[in-house]
Motif scaffolding. Structure first.
Motif, mmCIF file in Angstrom:
data_model
loop_
_atom_site.group_PDB
_atom_site.id
_atom_site.type_symbol
_atom_site.label_atom_id
_atom_site.label_comp_id
_atom_site.label_asym_id
_atom_site.label_seq_id
_atom_site.Cartn_x
_atom_site.Cartn_y
_atom_site.Cartn_z
ATOM 1 N N GLN A 250 16.611 78.397 -84.214
ATOM 2 C CA GLN A 250 17.777 78.112 -83.378
ATOM 3 C C GLN A 250 17.357 77.606 -82.003
ATOM 4 N N ASP B 119 20.468 67.866 -83.222
ATOM 5 C CA ASP B 119 21.143 68.938 -82.499
ATOM 6 C C ASP B 119 22.108 69.668 -83.420
ATOM 7 N N SER B 120 22.874 70.585 -82.876
ATOM 8 C CA SER B 120 23.780 71.390 -83.695
ATOM 9 C C SER B 120 24.824 70.537 -84.413
ATOM 10 N N TYR C 190 23.507 69.341 -87.820
ATOM 11 C CA TYR C 190 23.520 70.361 -88.875
ATOM 12 C C TYR C 190 24.941 70.713 -89.304
ATOM 13 N N GLU C 191 25.856 70.648 -88.385
ATOM 14 C CA GLU C 191 27.251 70.893 -88.742
ATOM 15 C C GLU C 191 27.781 69.795 -89.663
ATOM 16 N N ILE D 294 16.576 73.930 -82.178
ATOM 17 C CA ILE D 294 17.823 73.182 -82.374
ATOM 18 C C ILE D 294 18.572 73.035 -81.055
ATOM 19 N N SER E 197 26.951 74.072 -91.010
ATOM 20 C CA SER E 197 26.686 74.911 -89.846
ATOM 21 C C SER E 197 25.181 75.033 -89.669
ATOM 22 N N THR E 198 24.763 75.384 -88.470
ATOM 23 C CA THR E 198 23.335 75.612 -88.235
ATOM 24 C C THR E 198 22.854 76.846 -88.989
ATOM 25 N N SER E 199 23.710 77.838 -89.124
ATOM 26 C CA SER E 199 23.314 79.055 -89.835
ATOM 27 C C SER E 199 23.031 78.772 -91.303
#
Length: 238
Positions: A139, A149-150, A153-154, A142, A159-161
């Motif tokens: 994280q 960036d986030s 991934y979104e 990121i 989501s980044t998770s």
């Protein structure tokens, strides 16, 4: 004829029959990313795979008018909503059909996929001193990254998770500066997106140990893909 939406219960059947396909197809079938699969009939002779980020793959019989009509509709919706439209073709027959029916609205591109050569990797020249640090992306990286960036991934992972749980990535750090990154996309290790700072490229800084960070490729497989006109000017990160 109307396309039918394939239920998730049939994903395993499709996965066992499609053979080699773009990486996002498997991630849809494994339900790691959100997407949909459409078929022209219950026999799954022709299939359309769709991600929420606007990436598509046509598979099977190119004579399916239902699938072609679906593509035309999706392209028109993408144009009206100014969204991404990237279409991967299964065969030369499909490529010809796409060019015939979507002519003027898409641009033909070529993409190469690489396979990992374990022997070349094991026999690579190794250096005693390292010029770069290898770091697994977390994280923290990121949050500090300008390229992946986030939002990236979104868009591709939801989501980044989800990425941190199901994906992987590494970066090269020279001093306190991240100079290169490689991340998996759509939860499939064969497809990796790489980013290298322009000044490092120009100086040849990726040679030696830094270059070994990324897998060495032995073979390349050309894939036809088509991009909607509205998407040509944007950077292809998928």
């Amino acid at each position: 004829m109307i396309m039918i939406k394939v239920t998730t219960e049939n994903y395993s059947i499709i996965k066992g029959t499609i053979g080699r396909a773009p990486t996002f197809v498997y991630s849809i079938l494994d339900q790691v990313i959100e997407g949909a699969v459409y078929a022209d009939n219950a026999s799954f002779h022709s299939l359309l795979f769709q991600t929420n980020s606007g990436i598509y793959y046509v598979y099977g019989d190119s004579f399916s008018e239902a699938l072609v009509s679906k593509l035309v509709t999706l392209l028109q919706e993408s144009i009206e909503q100014r969204k991404r439209f990237t279409l991967f073709s299964y065969s030369d027959d499909w490529s010809a059909k796409i060019e015939q029916r979507l002519n003027g609205c898409v641009k033909k591109l070529e993409r190469y996929t690489f396979s990992f050569d374990i022997n070349a990797y094991n026999n690579r020249e190794k250096r005693n001193s390292l010029d770069y640090d290898y770091i697994k992306i977390s994280q923290h990286q990121i949050d500090q990254c300008l390229e992946f960036d986030s939002k990236y991934y979104e868009e591709y992972w939801g989501s980044t998770s989800n990425f941190l749980k199901n994906g992987f990535g590494f970066c090269l750090r020279h001093g306190d500066k991240i100079i290169s990154e490689a991340v998996s996309i759509f939860n499939f290790f064969q497809q990796v997106i790489k980013y290298l700072l322009k000044e490092v490229k120009a100086s040849g800084g990726c040679h030696g140990s830094g270059k070994e960070c990324f897998v060495q490729a032995q073979s390349r497989i050309r894939t036809q893909l088509y991009r909607g006109i509205i998407d040509i000017a944007s950077i292809c990160r998928g």
